[in-house]
Design a protein around this motif. Sequence first.
Motif, mmCIF file in Angstrom:
data_model
loop_
_atom_site.group_PDB
_atom_site.id
_atom_site.type_symbol
_atom_site.label_atom_id
_atom_site.label_comp_id
_atom_site.label_asym_id
_atom_site.label_seq_id
_atom_site.Cartn_x
_atom_site.Cartn_y
_atom_site.Cartn_z
ATOM 1 N N VAL A 9 0.921 4.076 -15.816
ATOM 2 C CA VAL A 9 1.187 4.760 -14.555
ATOM 3 C C VAL A 9 2.589 4.370 -14.128
ATOM 4 O O VAL A 9 3.089 3.301 -14.470
ATOM 5 C CB VAL A 9 0.175 4.441 -13.437
ATOM 6 N N PHE A 10 3.219 5.248 -13.394
ATOM 7 C CA PHE A 10 4.589 5.050 -12.959
ATOM 8 C C PHE A 10 4.628 5.026 -11.441
ATOM 9 O O PHE A 10 4.172 5.973 -10.791
ATOM 10 C CB PHE A 10 5.480 6.177 -13.507
ATOM 11 N N TRP A 11 5.154 3.931 -10.897
ATOM 12 C CA TRP A 11 5.325 3.810 -9.447
ATOM 13 C C TRP A 11 6.645 4.483 -9.096
ATOM 14 O O TRP A 11 7.709 4.042 -9.527
ATOM 15 C CB TRP A 11 5.349 2.346 -9.031
ATOM 16 N N LEU A 19 7.545 4.789 0.605
ATOM 17 C CA LEU A 19 6.358 4.193 0.011
ATOM 18 C C LEU A 19 6.306 4.633 -1.447
ATOM 19 O O LEU A 19 6.602 5.784 -1.765
ATOM 20 C CB LEU A 19 5.133 4.734 0.767
ATOM 21 N N ARG A 20 5.938 3.715 -2.330
ATOM 22 C CA ARG A 20 5.782 4.068 -3.746
ATOM 23 C C ARG A 20 4.361 4.560 -3.994
ATOM 24 O O ARG A 20 3.400 4.014 -3.480
ATOM 25 C CB ARG A 20 6.044 2.860 -4.643
ATOM 26 N N HIS A 21 4.271 5.604 -4.829
ATOM 27 C CA HIS A 21 2.980 6.137 -5.255
ATOM 28 C C HIS A 21 2.916 6.048 -6.771
ATOM 29 O O HIS A 21 3.943 6.052 -7.446
ATOM 30 C CB HIS A 21 2.833 7.602 -4.828
ATOM 31 N N VAL A 38 -0.256 12.381 -7.560
ATOM 32 C CA VAL A 38 -0.317 10.917 -7.604
ATOM 33 C C VAL A 38 -1.769 10.484 -7.464
ATOM 34 O O VAL A 38 -2.636 11.293 -7.134
ATOM 35 C CB VAL A 38 0.603 10.291 -6.526
ATOM 36 N N LEU A 39 -2.046 9.229 -7.716
ATOM 37 C CA LEU A 39 -3.430 8.754 -7.802
ATOM 38 C C LEU A 39 -4.216 8.842 -6.498
ATOM 39 O O LEU A 39 -5.439 8.889 -6.526
ATOM 40 C CB LEU A 39 -3.465 7.318 -8.327
ATOM 41 N N CYS A 40 -3.529 8.891 -5.365
ATOM 42 C CA CYS A 40 -4.233 8.975 -4.080
ATOM 43 C C CYS A 40 -4.548 10.420 -3.703
ATOM 44 O O CYS A 40 -4.920 10.705 -2.571
ATOM 45 C CB CYS A 40 -3.426 8.294 -2.975
ATOM 46 N N ALA A 41 -4.395 11.348 -4.641
ATOM 47 C CA ALA A 41 -4.689 12.771 -4.468
ATOM 48 C C ALA A 41 -3.637 13.517 -3.662
ATOM 49 O O ALA A 41 -3.841 14.660 -3.293
ATOM 50 C CB ALA A 41 -6.081 12.989 -3.876
ATOM 51 N N THR A 62 9.689 -1.232 -1.872
ATOM 52 C CA THR A 62 8.737 -2.080 -2.596
ATOM 53 C C THR A 62 7.301 -1.905 -2.114
ATOM 54 O O THR A 62 6.374 -2.352 -2.773
ATOM 55 C CB THR A 62 9.119 -3.566 -2.466
ATOM 56 N N GLU A 63 7.108 -1.251 -0.983
ATOM 57 C CA GLU A 63 5.762 -1.077 -0.438
ATOM 58 C C GLU A 63 5.003 -0.037 -1.255
ATOM 59 O O GLU A 63 5.515 1.054 -1.532
ATOM 60 C CB GLU A 63 5.818 -0.647 1.027
ATOM 61 N N LEU A 64 3.782 -0.392 -1.662
ATOM 62 C CA LEU A 64 2.954 0.471 -2.495
ATOM 63 C C LEU A 64 1.889 1.171 -1.664
ATOM 64 O O LEU A 64 1.338 0.582 -0.726
ATOM 65 C CB LEU A 64 2.260 -0.345 -3.585
ATOM 66 N N CYS A 65 1.600 2.403 -2.024
ATOM 67 C CA CYS A 65 0.504 3.135 -1.398
ATOM 68 C C CYS A 65 -0.787 2.354 -1.668
ATOM 69 O O CYS A 65 -1.107 2.065 -2.829
ATOM 70 C CB CYS A 65 0.414 4.532 -2.002
ATOM 71 N N PRO A 66 -1.528 1.984 -0.616
ATOM 72 C CA PRO A 66 -2.750 1.189 -0.829
ATOM 73 C C PRO A 66 -3.796 1.897 -1.686
ATOM 74 O O PRO A 66 -4.455 1.262 -2.508
ATOM 75 C CB PRO A 66 -3.286 0.938 0.579
ATOM 76 N N GLU A 67 -3.948 3.202 -1.512
ATOM 77 C CA GLU A 67 -4.939 3.943 -2.302
ATOM 78 C C GLU A 67 -4.554 3.992 -3.775
ATOM 79 O O GLU A 67 -5.401 3.800 -4.651
ATOM 80 C CB GLU A 67 -5.102 5.360 -1.760
ATOM 81 N N CYS A 68 -3.281 4.236 -4.053
ATOM 82 C CA CYS A 68 -2.807 4.242 -5.448
ATOM 83 C C CYS A 68 -2.963 2.849 -6.062
ATOM 84 O O CYS A 68 -3.407 2.718 -7.206
ATOM 85 C CB CYS A 68 -1.346 4.678 -5.524
#
Length: 84
Positions: A9-11, A19-21, A38-41, A62-68
């Motif tokens: 997977v690629f952020w 935000l990164r997904h 993306v993984l969070c739909a 650097t902050e990542l999507c929590p769902e992803c």
Amino acid sequence: MFGQERQDVFWIVGTGARLRHATTMRPGAVYSGQQVPVLCAARVKIPQATPLGREPASKAVTELCPECAREVEDSGFSAVFWDF
């Protein structure tokens, strides 16, 4: 997972996002302006490539999507940070 193929997977950081997904699509295989799932739909718009010699602005994100992040962790994906 040792000895088995793992899904990459690629952020990525979409155009104008802070935000990164995570996506399973290889970002270099799509054109700027295209929206990718993306993984969070959600869908993320691919930004323009950064000119040579410059650092992509997304490097600071650097902050990542929590769902992803939860999906990456639960599925055991191999993650790569990708900046345009």
